[in-house]
Design an enzyme around this catalytic site. Structure first.
Site, PDB file in Angstrom:
ATOM      1  N   ASN A   7       0.876  -1.174   0.000  1.00  0.00           N
ATOM      2  CA  ASN A   7       0.000   0.000   0.000  1.00  0.00           C
ATOM      3  C   ASN A   7       0.914   1.226   0.000  1.00  0.00           C
ATOM      4  O   ASN A   7       1.486   1.595   1.020  1.00  0.00           O
ATOM      5  CB  ASN A   7      -0.882  -0.037   1.256  1.00  0.00           C
ATOM      6  CG  ASN A   7      -1.838   1.136   1.315  1.00  0.00           C
ATOM      7  OD1 ASN A   7      -1.786   2.042   0.478  1.00  0.00           O
ATOM      8  ND2 ASN A   7      -2.704   1.127   2.303  1.00  0.00           N
ATOM      9  N   LYS A  14       3.240   0.855   3.190  1.00  0.00           N
ATOM     10  CA  LYS A  14       2.917  -0.194   4.165  1.00  0.00           C
ATOM     11  C   LYS A  14       2.997  -1.536   3.457  1.00  0.00           C
ATOM     12  O   LYS A  14       2.611  -1.628   2.283  1.00  0.00           O
ATOM     13  CB  LYS A  14       1.490  -0.007   4.681  1.00  0.00           C
ATOM     14  CG  LYS A  14       1.340   1.116   5.669  1.00  0.00           C
ATOM     15  CD  LYS A  14      -0.040   1.050   6.308  1.00  0.00           C
ATOM     16  CE  LYS A  14      -0.590   2.442   6.467  1.00  0.00           C
ATOM     17  NZ  LYS A  14      -2.003   2.590   6.501  1.00  0.00           N
ATOM     18  N   ARG A  91      -2.454  -2.120  -3.569  1.00  0.00           N
ATOM     19  CA  ARG A  91      -3.651  -1.310  -3.382  1.00  0.00           C
ATOM     20  C   ARG A  91      -3.553  -0.111  -4.327  1.00  0.00           C
ATOM     21  O   ARG A  91      -2.554   0.608  -4.314  1.00  0.00           O
ATOM     22  CB  ARG A  91      -3.730  -0.815  -1.948  1.00  0.00           C
ATOM     23  CG  ARG A  91      -4.907   0.109  -1.756  1.00  0.00           C
ATOM     24  CD  ARG A  91      -4.874   0.743  -0.401  1.00  0.00           C
ATOM     25  NE  ARG A  91      -6.043   1.577  -0.229  1.00  0.00           N
ATOM     26  CZ  ARG A  91      -6.053   2.749   0.403  1.00  0.00           C
ATOM     27  NH1 ARG A  91      -4.946   3.211   0.929  1.00  0.00           N
ATOM     28  NH2 ARG A  91      -7.147   3.427   0.516  1.00  0.00           N
ATOM     29  N   HIS A 180     -12.782   2.906  -0.111  1.00  0.00           N
ATOM     30  CA  HIS A 180     -12.802   1.842   0.915  1.00  0.00           C
ATOM     31  C   HIS A 180     -13.505   0.581   0.382  1.00  0.00           C
ATOM     32  O   HIS A 180     -14.016  -0.219   1.165  1.00  0.00           O
ATOM     33  CB  HIS A 180     -13.559   2.267   2.190  1.00  0.00           C
ATOM     34  CG  HIS A 180     -12.960   3.404   2.942  1.00  0.00           C
ATOM     35  ND1 HIS A 180     -13.734   4.427   3.453  1.00  0.00           N
ATOM     36  CD2 HIS A 180     -11.697   3.672   3.304  1.00  0.00           C
ATOM     37  CE1 HIS A 180     -12.964   5.293   4.089  1.00  0.00           C
ATOM     38  NE2 HIS A 180     -11.707   4.856   4.001  1.00  0.00           N
ATOM     39  N   HIS A 208     -18.010   1.896   7.586  1.00  0.00           N
ATOM     40  CA  HIS A 208     -16.546   1.869   7.746  1.00  0.00           C
ATOM     41  C   HIS A 208     -16.164   3.202   8.395  1.00  0.00           C
ATOM     42  O   HIS A 208     -16.066   4.230   7.723  1.00  0.00           O
ATOM     43  CB  HIS A 208     -15.865   1.695   6.381  1.00  0.00           C
ATOM     44  CG  HIS A 208     -14.368   1.755   6.432  1.00  0.00           C
ATOM     45  ND1 HIS A 208     -13.554   0.660   6.232  1.00  0.00           N
ATOM     46  CD2 HIS A 208     -13.528   2.783   6.698  1.00  0.00           C
ATOM     47  CE1 HIS A 208     -12.288   1.015   6.361  1.00  0.00           C
ATOM     48  NE2 HIS A 208     -12.241   2.314   6.640  1.00  0.00           N
ATOM     49  N   ARG A 241     -11.744  15.450   7.761  1.00  0.00           N
ATOM     50  CA  ARG A 241     -12.455  15.858   6.533  1.00  0.00           C
ATOM     51  C   ARG A 241     -13.896  16.229   6.854  1.00  0.00           C
ATOM     52  O   ARG A 241     -14.546  15.559   7.660  1.00  0.00           O
ATOM     53  CB  ARG A 241     -12.458  14.715   5.516  1.00  0.00           C
ATOM     54  CG  ARG A 241     -11.139  14.534   4.821  1.00  0.00           C
ATOM     55  CD  ARG A 241     -11.174  13.333   3.894  1.00  0.00           C
ATOM     56  NE  ARG A 241     -10.107  12.412   4.243  1.00  0.00           N
ATOM     57  CZ  ARG A 241     -10.094  11.126   3.935  1.00  0.00           C
ATOM     58  NH1 ARG A 241     -11.093  10.585   3.283  1.00  0.00           N
ATOM     59  NH2 ARG A 241      -9.076  10.384   4.287  1.00  0.00           N
ATOM     60  N   ARG A 286     -10.873   8.397  20.854  1.00  0.00           N
ATOM     61  CA  ARG A 286     -10.569   8.093  22.266  1.00  0.00           C
ATOM     62  C   ARG A 286     -10.607   9.378  23.081  1.00  0.00           C
ATOM     63  O   ARG A 286     -11.149   9.421  24.182  1.00  0.00           O
ATOM     64  CB  ARG A 286      -9.193   7.423  22.386  1.00  0.00           C
ATOM     65  CG  ARG A 286      -9.215   5.967  21.982  1.00  0.00           C
ATOM     66  CD  ARG A 286      -7.843   5.437  21.721  1.00  0.00           C
ATOM     67  NE  ARG A 286      -7.354   5.921  20.422  1.00  0.00           N
ATOM     68  CZ  ARG A 286      -6.471   5.291  19.673  1.00  0.00           C
ATOM     69  NH1 ARG A 286      -5.938   4.171  20.100  1.00  0.00           N
ATOM     70  NH2 ARG A 286      -6.088   5.765  18.514  1.00  0.00           N
ATOM     71  N   GLY A 332     -11.298   1.617  12.646  1.00  0.00           N
ATOM     72  CA  GLY A 332     -10.848   2.054  13.983  1.00  0.00           C
ATOM     73  C   GLY A 332     -11.950   2.510  14.925  1.00  0.00           C
ATOM     74  O   GLY A 332     -12.043   2.039  16.062  1.00  0.00           O
ATOM     75  N   GLY A 334     -15.421   2.325  14.265  1.00  0.00           N
ATOM     76  CA  GLY A 334     -16.522   1.359  14.221  1.00  0.00           C
ATOM     77  C   GLY A 334     -16.250   0.113  15.046  1.00  0.00           C
ATOM     78  O   GLY A 334     -17.153  -0.444  15.664  1.00  0.00           O
ATOM     79  N   GLU A 335     -14.979  -0.313  15.079  1.00  0.00           N
ATOM     80  CA  GLU A 335     -14.636  -1.530  15.825  1.00  0.00           C
ATOM     81  C   GLU A 335     -14.459  -1.268  17.310  1.00  0.00           C
ATOM     82  O   GLU A 335     -14.659  -2.164  18.131  1.00  0.00           O
ATOM     83  CB  GLU A 335     -13.326  -2.132  15.273  1.00  0.00           C
ATOM     84  CG  GLU A 335     -13.469  -2.739  13.901  1.00  0.00           C
ATOM     85  CD  GLU A 335     -12.124  -3.000  13.223  1.00  0.00           C
ATOM     86  OE1 GLU A 335     -11.128  -3.258  13.924  1.00  0.00           O
ATOM     87  OE2 GLU A 335     -12.078  -2.943  11.984  1.00  0.00           O
ATOM     88  N   ASN A 336     -14.033  -0.042  17.658  1.00  0.00           N
ATOM     89  CA  ASN A 336     -13.617   0.210  19.048  1.00  0.00           C
ATOM     90  C   ASN A 336     -14.527   1.116  19.871  1.00  0.00           C
ATOM     91  O   ASN A 336     -14.527   1.016  21.090  1.00  0.00           O
ATOM     92  CB  ASN A 336     -12.210   0.825  19.061  1.00  0.00           C
ATOM     93  CG  ASN A 336     -11.176  -0.134  18.524  1.00  0.00           C
ATOM     94  OD1 ASN A 336     -10.936  -1.181  19.122  1.00  0.00           O
ATOM     95  ND2 ASN A 336     -10.589   0.189  17.398  1.00  0.00           N
ATOM     96  N   GLU A 385      -8.155  -5.191   5.145  1.00  0.00           N
ATOM     97  CA  GLU A 385      -7.998  -4.861   3.729  1.00  0.00           C
ATOM     98  C   GLU A 385      -6.821  -5.614   3.113  1.00  0.00           C
ATOM     99  O   GLU A 385      -6.875  -6.011   1.954  1.00  0.00           O
ATOM    100  CB  GLU A 385      -7.837  -3.342   3.569  1.00  0.00           C
ATOM    101  CG  GLU A 385      -9.163  -2.628   3.809  1.00  0.00           C
ATOM    102  CD  GLU A 385      -9.043  -1.122   3.943  1.00  0.00           C
ATOM    103  OE1 GLU A 385      -8.687  -0.661   5.040  1.00  0.00           O
ATOM    104  OE2 GLU A 385      -9.313  -0.414   2.961  1.00  0.00           O
TER     105      GLU A 385
HETATM  106  P1  AMP Z   1      -8.468   3.698  11.083  1.00  0.00           P
HETATM  107  O1  AMP Z   1      -8.395   4.827  10.105  1.00  0.00           O
HETATM  108  O2  AMP Z   1      -9.462   2.644  10.710  1.00  0.00           O
HETATM  109  O3  AMP Z   1      -7.129   3.152  11.449  1.00  0.00           O
HETATM  110  O4  AMP Z   1      -9.061   4.352  12.447  1.00  0.00           O
HETATM  111  C1  AMP Z   1      -8.283   5.216  13.236  1.00  0.00           C
HETATM  112  C2  AMP Z   1      -9.175   5.903  14.236  1.00  0.00           C
HETATM  113  O5  AMP Z   1      -9.852   4.945  15.058  1.00  0.00           O
HETATM  114  C3  AMP Z   1      -8.409   6.749  15.227  1.00  0.00           C
HETATM  115  O6  AMP Z   1      -8.161   8.032  14.733  1.00  0.00           O
HETATM  116  C4  AMP Z   1      -9.373   6.814  16.405  1.00  0.00           C
HETATM  117  O7  AMP Z   1     -10.253   7.899  16.238  1.00  0.00           O
HETATM  118  C5  AMP Z   1     -10.173   5.527  16.303  1.00  0.00           C
HETATM  119  N1  AMP Z   1      -9.845   4.582  17.389  1.00  0.00           N
HETATM  120  C6  AMP Z   1      -8.818   3.712  17.439  1.00  0.00           C
HETATM  121  N2  AMP Z   1      -8.848   3.006  18.608  1.00  0.00           N
HETATM  122  C7  AMP Z   1      -9.934   3.449  19.299  1.00  0.00           C
HETATM  123  C8  AMP Z   1     -10.518   3.131  20.570  1.00  0.00           C
HETATM  124  N3  AMP Z   1     -10.003   2.187  21.359  1.00  0.00           N
HETATM  125  N4  AMP Z   1     -11.630   3.795  20.936  1.00  0.00           N
HETATM  126  C9  AMP Z   1     -12.184   4.742  20.146  1.00  0.00           C
HETATM  127  N5  AMP Z   1     -11.683   5.085  18.939  1.00  0.00           N
HETATM  128  C10 AMP Z   1     -10.581   4.455  18.512  1.00  0.00           C
END
Ligand code: AMP
Length: 397
Positions: A7, A14, A91, A180, A208, A241, A286, A332, A334-336, A385
């Site tokens: 990527n 990466k 990618r 995405h 996403h 953004r 966070r 990031g 959505g998962e956390n 991905e």
């Molecule tokens: P990504 O672009 O998918 O890598 O997502 C990165 C973003 O996920 C970061 O800028 C954070 O805003 C969010 N993130 C990562 N870890 C956490 C967490 N434990 N709790 C809440 N948001 C998180």
């Protein structure tokens, strides 16, 4: 077969080496500051020590040479020679209307990717540089391009056209493309697989939500709409953004602040989103969650506005598909961010969504976070991905 997934950005790269039989990552890493003073490579073999080495990388060819050297290093490498790398998956951000699927790279494909440079001036030229550098160092290894836009090429005309003079579409291909795609495709397929249902029978909405964020509507296995447009600036409020705004705001700020178009685009791409909306508190959820829990009004306003926009898009995709069976959260945020999922789902009572808060707060792999009697299933599915790119690469070589 071992697949090297690349990527490549303008100054970073990466990589992951994935064993396609086990689908496990064998080694991964990152080259940073390519072409800039202080270049460094981070290399992490699976189960081994992570190494960070500062070393000159005047160009991407040198960066890839260092990646290949790390992978084949006698002591810390994971393969004996480059012969053990069966193919490379790249990618590529923008495939325009030329690519509705991944493709094996040849000279004609390189030309067609180059034709899309205007549509993604920051990304596509860097992707091409990465492909050329790999071709130079591994001339006999097959290479595959996997496009961020390809999955969305099934969108119908009414979803991808803008209300602009038609000649701009004819002359410049100005339309909505979406991004995405690899993640939306991976997560929607995984949802069907996890639920033991036929992908072609489901209406799925994938949220996403990462630093960049987009939503897609996947009906009967095909993307029918997505929130990003000609560029990744449209749609949801993101880390930095703006997402959707009234286009007349651009002129308004230009006059009020005496800014030119480039300066305004920088504001919309880098200084807006949750960072701007929170009055520069943070682009990281966070910090926003912590701020909200401490009663910080900037954090609360930002989270509420962000989640409202996500919920509005979900509603519009329910309309586009005439219903929804599964809503997935990934990336990031959505998962956390359990709080974000809760705040979004609070708007979805009309879909009969009921969230099991214990499941919502569990950290695990794929999980259903709705209750058994929820009319719509809500899931958290970590995106991958790189694995999706590796799978596409194996399929084509
Ligand atoms: P990504 O672009 O998918 O890598 O997502 C990165 C973003 O996920 C970061 O800028 C954070 O805003 C969010 N993130 C990562 N870890 C956490 C967490 N434990 N709790 C809440 N948001 C998180």
């Amino acid at each position: 077969m071992n697949i090297l997934v690349i990527n490549c950005g303008s100054s970073s790269l990466k990589f992951q080496l994935i064993d396609s039989d086990t689908e496990k990552c064998i080694a991964k890493g990152l080259c940073e500051r390519i072409g800039i003073d202080g270049s460094m490579i981070t290399y992490a073999p699976e189960g081994g020590e992570k190494e960070v080495t500062t070393t000159p990388m005047p160009d991407h060819t040198e960066a890839i040479r260092l990646v290949l050297e790390a992978l084949t290093n006698e002591k810390t490498g994971v393969v004996k020679s480059l012969d053990e790398i069966g193919a490379v998956g790249h990618r590529v951000v923008h495939g325009g209307e030329n690519f509705a699927a991944s493709t094996v790279i040849n000279d004609e494909v390189m030309k067609a990717i180059e034709e899309c440079n205007d549509l993604a001036p920051l990304h596509n030229p860097a992707n091409l540089i990465g492909i050329n550098a790999c071709k130079e160092l591994m001339p006999n290894t097959p290479m595959v391009a996997v496009f961020d836009t390809a999955f969305h090429q099934t969108m119908p005309e009414e979803a991808y056209m803008y209300g602009l003079p038609y000649e701009y579409y004819q002359k410049y291909k100005i339309r909505r493309y979406g991004f995405h795609g690899t993640s939306h495709s991976f997560v929607s397929k995984k949802a069907a697989e996890d639920l033991g249902k036929n992908y072609e029978d489901l209406k799925i909405i994938v949220c996403h939500l990462g630093n960049g964020a987009s939503i897609s509507a996947v009906k009967n296995g095909k993307c029918v709409d997505t929130s990003m447009g000609l560029t990744p600036l449209e749609g949801l409020i993101m880390g930095t953004r703006s997402g959707d705004i009234d286009p007349a705001i651009i002129e308004f700020i230009a006059h009020k602040e005496g800014k030119n178009i480039d300066e305004i685009m920088t504001i919309l791409n880098k200084k807006s989103g949750v960072l701007g909306l929170s009055d520069n508190l943070s682009s990281d959820f966070r910090d926003l969650e912590a701020g909200h829990n401490e009663g910080n009004a900037n954090a609360t306003r930002t989270l509420k506005t962000y989640c409202y926009r996500v919920a509005k898009y979900i509603g519009s995709y329910v309309a586009a598909m005439n219903g929804v069976d599964v809503i997935c959260f990934t990336a990031g945020v959505g998962e956390n961010a359990a709080l974000v999922r809760t705040m979004v789902c609070e708007y979805l009572g009309y879909l009969g969504v009921a969230i099991d808060q214990e499941a919502n707060h569990k950290r695990s792999e794929d999980i259903v976070i709705s209750t058994p009697d929820s009319k719509t299933t809500v899931m958290v599915i970590p995106t991958n991905e790189e694995l999706a790119i590796a799978r596409e690469t194996v399929r084509l070589v």
